[in-house]
Design a protein around this motif. Structure first.
Motif, mmCIF file in Angstrom:
data_model
loop_
_atom_site.group_PDB
_atom_site.id
_atom_site.type_symbol
_atom_site.label_atom_id
_atom_site.label_comp_id
_atom_site.label_asym_id
_atom_site.label_seq_id
_atom_site.Cartn_x
_atom_site.Cartn_y
_atom_site.Cartn_z
ATOM 1 N N LEU A 153 -24.709 96.062 28.336
ATOM 2 C CA LEU A 153 -23.488 95.265 28.531
ATOM 3 C C LEU A 153 -23.825 93.779 28.636
ATOM 4 C CD1 LEU A 153 -20.413 95.334 28.958
ATOM 5 C CD2 LEU A 153 -20.820 95.645 31.389
ATOM 6 N N TYR A 154 -24.926 93.476 29.311
ATOM 7 C CA TYR A 154 -25.373 92.085 29.445
ATOM 8 C C TYR A 154 -25.609 91.462 28.059
ATOM 9 C CZ TYR A 154 -28.576 88.200 30.416
ATOM 10 O OH TYR A 154 -29.184 86.962 30.462
ATOM 11 N N LYS A 206 -24.294 92.338 25.254
ATOM 12 C CA LYS A 206 -23.013 92.158 24.554
ATOM 13 C C LYS A 206 -22.292 90.911 25.061
ATOM 14 C CE LYS A 206 -22.537 96.707 22.787
ATOM 15 N NZ LYS A 206 -24.012 96.662 22.657
ATOM 16 N N LYS A 207 -22.396 90.668 26.354
ATOM 17 C CA LYS A 207 -21.786 89.457 26.915
ATOM 18 C C LYS A 207 -22.452 88.201 26.347
ATOM 19 C CE LYS A 207 -20.280 91.493 31.289
ATOM 20 N NZ LYS A 207 -20.529 91.569 32.744
ATOM 21 N N LYS A 229 -33.221 84.199 27.992
ATOM 22 C CA LYS A 229 -33.265 82.949 28.759
ATOM 23 C C LYS A 229 -34.346 82.020 28.232
ATOM 24 C CE LYS A 229 -31.419 84.786 33.027
ATOM 25 N NZ LYS A 229 -31.685 85.118 34.421
ATOM 26 N N HIS A 236 -23.976 87.956 23.524
ATOM 27 C CA HIS A 236 -23.571 87.880 22.121
ATOM 28 C C HIS A 236 -22.201 87.218 22.009
ATOM 29 C CE1 HIS A 236 -22.896 90.230 18.113
ATOM 30 N NE2 HIS A 236 -23.328 89.011 17.892
ATOM 31 N N TYR A 237 -21.263 87.639 22.880
ATOM 32 C CA TYR A 237 -19.916 87.065 22.853
ATOM 33 C C TYR A 237 -19.951 85.579 23.208
ATOM 34 C CZ TYR A 237 -14.917 86.566 23.478
ATOM 35 O OH TYR A 237 -13.610 86.151 23.353
ATOM 36 N N LYS A 238 -20.927 85.204 24.060
ATOM 37 C CA LYS A 238 -21.053 83.791 24.435
ATOM 38 C C LYS A 238 -21.689 82.945 23.327
ATOM 39 C CE LYS A 238 -21.413 84.284 29.460
ATOM 40 N NZ LYS A 238 -22.319 84.167 30.619
ATOM 41 N N GLY A 239 -22.132 83.617 22.266
ATOM 42 C CA GLY A 239 -22.671 82.868 21.133
ATOM 43 C C GLY A 239 -24.165 82.965 20.947
ATOM 44 N N MET A 240 -24.821 83.863 21.668
ATOM 45 C CA MET A 240 -26.268 84.020 21.523
ATOM 46 C C MET A 240 -26.583 85.049 20.439
ATOM 47 S SD MET A 240 -27.430 82.193 24.152
ATOM 48 C CE MET A 240 -29.052 82.759 24.567
ATOM 49 N N SER A 241 -27.778 84.920 19.846
ATOM 50 C CA SER A 241 -28.232 85.926 18.881
ATOM 51 C C SER A 241 -28.826 87.099 19.629
ATOM 52 C CB SER A 241 -29.316 85.347 17.968
ATOM 53 O OG SER A 241 -28.766 84.326 17.205
ATOM 54 N N LEU A 242 -28.466 88.314 19.233
ATOM 55 C CA LEU A 242 -28.993 89.507 19.886
ATOM 56 C C LEU A 242 -30.386 89.847 19.376
ATOM 57 C CD1 LEU A 242 -25.936 91.925 19.903
ATOM 58 C CD2 LEU A 242 -26.944 90.720 21.821
#
Lengths: 141, 341
Positions: free
Chosen positions: A87-88, A90-91, A49, A93-99
Motif C-alpha cells: 500500500l505504501y 501505491k501511495k 527515500k 506511485h500516486y504521489k508521482g514516484m516511480s515504482l
C-alpha cells in the motif's frame, strides 16, 4: 489429534524456515559504495527515500512480485508488513514516484541487473559465475 | 547548446524502452519513459436522511501519466472522469453525465537529491489525506470533511520540496499560487475558489515509524469576500494491532462576507483502523466541524470495514451517522469498490 498436530507442524515449519533463508543483495553500481550496505540504507532505497547513487545517477530498484517467497523473506528481514509495504508503494506511485520494477524470477533479476547500470536487487542464494557487471553489496541473514 | 539539449529532451519523449516488465495490476504500464496508471471506484450511496436519493455511481476513473526525461524534465498529468451516476433513485439509469477534471498537470525538476521543484497544477500538501485521496489508497468510502472542506486542495503555481537526510529535521514543502486555479473543478462540486494561495508543510517520520505534519495555508477567496489562514496538524501511528490517524485544523477568516456567522472554522477527526486479518480491517471515525456559515456544529461518525482482495483491489462498506449542520455528508449506508491499475 496427533495427525492434526503433525499436519500443522508440516505446514508451519517450512514457513518458519523460509523466513530464515538468507538473501544476497546485488547491484550494477556506477560508483564504488561501502559494502555491506546497512539495513537502514537498503530500507531507504526500497522505501524510495534514496533515489540516486552518490554520483547522482538514478537507482533503478528491482523488486519481486508481492506473492513471491523471495519478496516475503525480503520484507520480513526489513521488518515490513507485506500489505502495508504494498500500500505504501501505491501511495508513493500516486504521489508521482516511480515504482520498483518487478521481475518474475531470480534469473530475470540477474539478467536485468547485469544489463542495466544503476540497478539494485535481492536474490535467493548465490550469484552464478560469469556475471561481470554484478557486484555483491550485502546480504540479509 | 541549449537548443541541442531541448531537441534531445524532445526526442527522449518518444524513446523506446530501455527495459520492460510485464503488466501487473496496480503498477501501471511502462511505455518507454512513460508510466501510465490510474484508478477507478464505483460507489453505492443510500442516504437515509435529508431526502437524498440512493445512487450507484462511477465516482472516479482517473488516468495518471508520468514521464522521466532527465533530471529537470519529468512531466506528470492526471485527468479523471468523475461523478457519473449509473443509477439514481427516481430517475433511472444514466440520468446525467459526469465531468472531466484535470487533477494534476506539472513538471518536476530534481534540482539536487534533496531539493525538488514542481511547476504547474498539483495537490496542495495540507494533509497526507489530500495527497493520497484516491479511493483504493484510503481506508474509508467517505473522506473526512476536515481534509478538504473550505481549503484549497489544489495549487497552480510553484512548489519547492526539501527531503531531509536527518531524523531531527522535517521534510519541507513550500508553495505559492499567484493566480486563480488552473482548470478548476465544476463550481457545483467545489463552490469556493481561491487565488493568491501560499503555504508550508513540515513533516516528520513516515507511515512505518509514525508521522506527524504541520500545514499552514493562506488564501484569498474569489467566490466570497474573504481571506483565510489555515493551521492544521495531521498524523498517524501504527501499533500493529490498531492504526490511529487524526487531523485537527483551525482557520482564521477575515473579510466582509455577510453569510458568515463567525470569524473562524475549527475541525478535527480521529480514525481507528483495526486489522482483523491480513486483508480485512474494521474501522471507525469520529469528526466534528464548526463551519463559518453554519449555525450549529456538524458531527459525523463512521463505522465500517474494508477488504483488500488484492493489493490493488479494495471493497468497503460503511455506515455514516450524522448530527448537526449538514455539510455535504449525509447519514446512511455507503459502499465502494476501488481498483488501481
Amino acid at each position: 489429534m496427533r495427525y492434526f498436530l503433525l499436519s500443522l507442524g508440516l505446514l508451519v515449519i517450512p514457513m518458519v524456515f523460509a523466513k530464515d533463508k538468507s538473501l544476497t543483495l546485488v547491484a550494477n553500481t556506477p560508483v564504488s559504495i561501502s559494502t555491506p550496505l546497512s539495513i537502514e540504507s537498503i530500507k531507504k532505497i526500497y522505501l524510495l527515500k534514496q533515489l540516486n547513487w552518490s554520483n547522482k545517477t538514478p537507482i533503478i530498484v528491482i523488486n519481486r512480485k508481492s506473492t513471491s517467497s523471495a519478496r516475503k523473506i525480503f520484507e520480513h528481514k526489513l521488518g515490513l508488513s507485506s500489505t502495508k509495504y504494498a500500500l505504501y508503494l501505491k501511495k508513493m506511485h500516486y504521489k508521482g514516484m516511480s515504482l520498483p520494477i518487478i521481475q518474475e524470477s531470480k534469473q530475470a533479476v540477474l539478467a536485468f541487473v547485469e544489463k542495466v547500470p544503476g540497478s539494485i536487487a535481492y536474490i535467493e542464494g548465490e550469484v552464478p559465475s560469469g556475471m561481470k557487471n554484478i557486484k555483491i553489496i550485502g546480504s540479509l541473514r | 547548446m541549449w537548443k541541442i539539449n531541448l531537441i534531445y529532451s524532445f526526442l527522449l519523449l518518444f524513446n523506446t524502452p530501455l527495459y520492460a516488465s510485464d503488466y501487473i495490476l496496480g503498477q501501471g504500464y511502462n511505455l518507454g519513459i512513460w508510466n501510465i496508471a490510474g484508478y477507478s471506484n464505483i460507489q453505492f450511496k443510500a442516504p437515509t436522511h435529508n431526502q437524498s436519493p440512493a445512487k450507484i455511481e462511477l465516482e472516479h476513473v482517473a488516468l495518471f501519466v508520468r514521464g522521466q526525461v532527465n533530471q529537470y524534465i519529468n512531466p506528470f498529468f492526471e485527468i479523471e472522469y468523475a461523478t457519473q451516476p449509473f443509477w439514481l433513485e427516481g430517475q433511472g439509469a444514466f440520468p446525467v453525465a459526469g465531468d472531466f477534471v484535470v487533477e494534476r498537470l506539472y513538471n518536476e525538476s530534481n534540482i539536487t537529491e534533496q531539493f525538488t521543484a514542481r511547476l504547474g497544477k498539483m495537490l496542495a500538501p495540507t494533509s497526507e489525506w489530500n495527497l493520497i485521496h484516491a479511493n483504493p489508497l484510503v481506508p474509508t468510502v467517505n473522506r473526512p470533511l476536515t481534509t478538504y472542506l473550505n481549503l484549497s486542495e489544489f495549487i497552480s503555481g510553484v512548489e519547492l520540496q526539501y527531503q531531509t537526510k536527518h531524523v531531527w529535521l522535517p521534510n519541507i514543502k513550500v508553495y505559492y499560487q499567484p493566480w486563480a486555479e488552473l482548470l478548476p473543478k465544476n463550481i457545483i462540486i467545489r463552490p469556493i475558489r481561491y487565488q493568491n494561495v501560499s503555504g508550508i508543510n513540515l513533516q516528520y517520520g513516515d507511515e512505518f515509524s509514525g508521522r506527524i505534519a504541520l500545514s499552514i495555508q493562506h488564501a484569498d477567496l474569489i467566490t466570497r469576500h474573504e481571506q483565510q489562514t489555515l493551521f492544521a496538524v495531521d498524523g498517524q501511528y501504527d501499533f500493529d494491532y490498531v492504526q490511529l490517524s487524526s487531523q485537527i485544523s483551525y482557520t482564521t477568516v477575515s473579510g466582509n462576507e455577510i453569510t458568515r456567522q463567525r470569524n473562524y472554522e475549527a475541525a478535527g477527526y480521529l480514525q481507528v483502523v483495526l486489522p482483523m486479518e491480513e486483508r480485512w480491517n474494521l474501522y471507525t471515525r469520529g469528526e466534528a466541524f464548526i463551519q463559518r456559515d453554519a449555525s450549529s456544529v456538524h458531527y459525523n461518525g463512521v463505522f465500517g470495514f474494508n477488504f483488500r482482495q488484492q493489493d490493488a483491489l479494495v471493497w468497503k462498506l460503511e455506515y455514516v451517522l450524522q448530527r448537526g449542520s449538514l455539510l455535504g455528508l449525509s447519514e446512511g449506508v455507503y459502499g465502494s469498490f476501488g481498483v488501481m491499475f
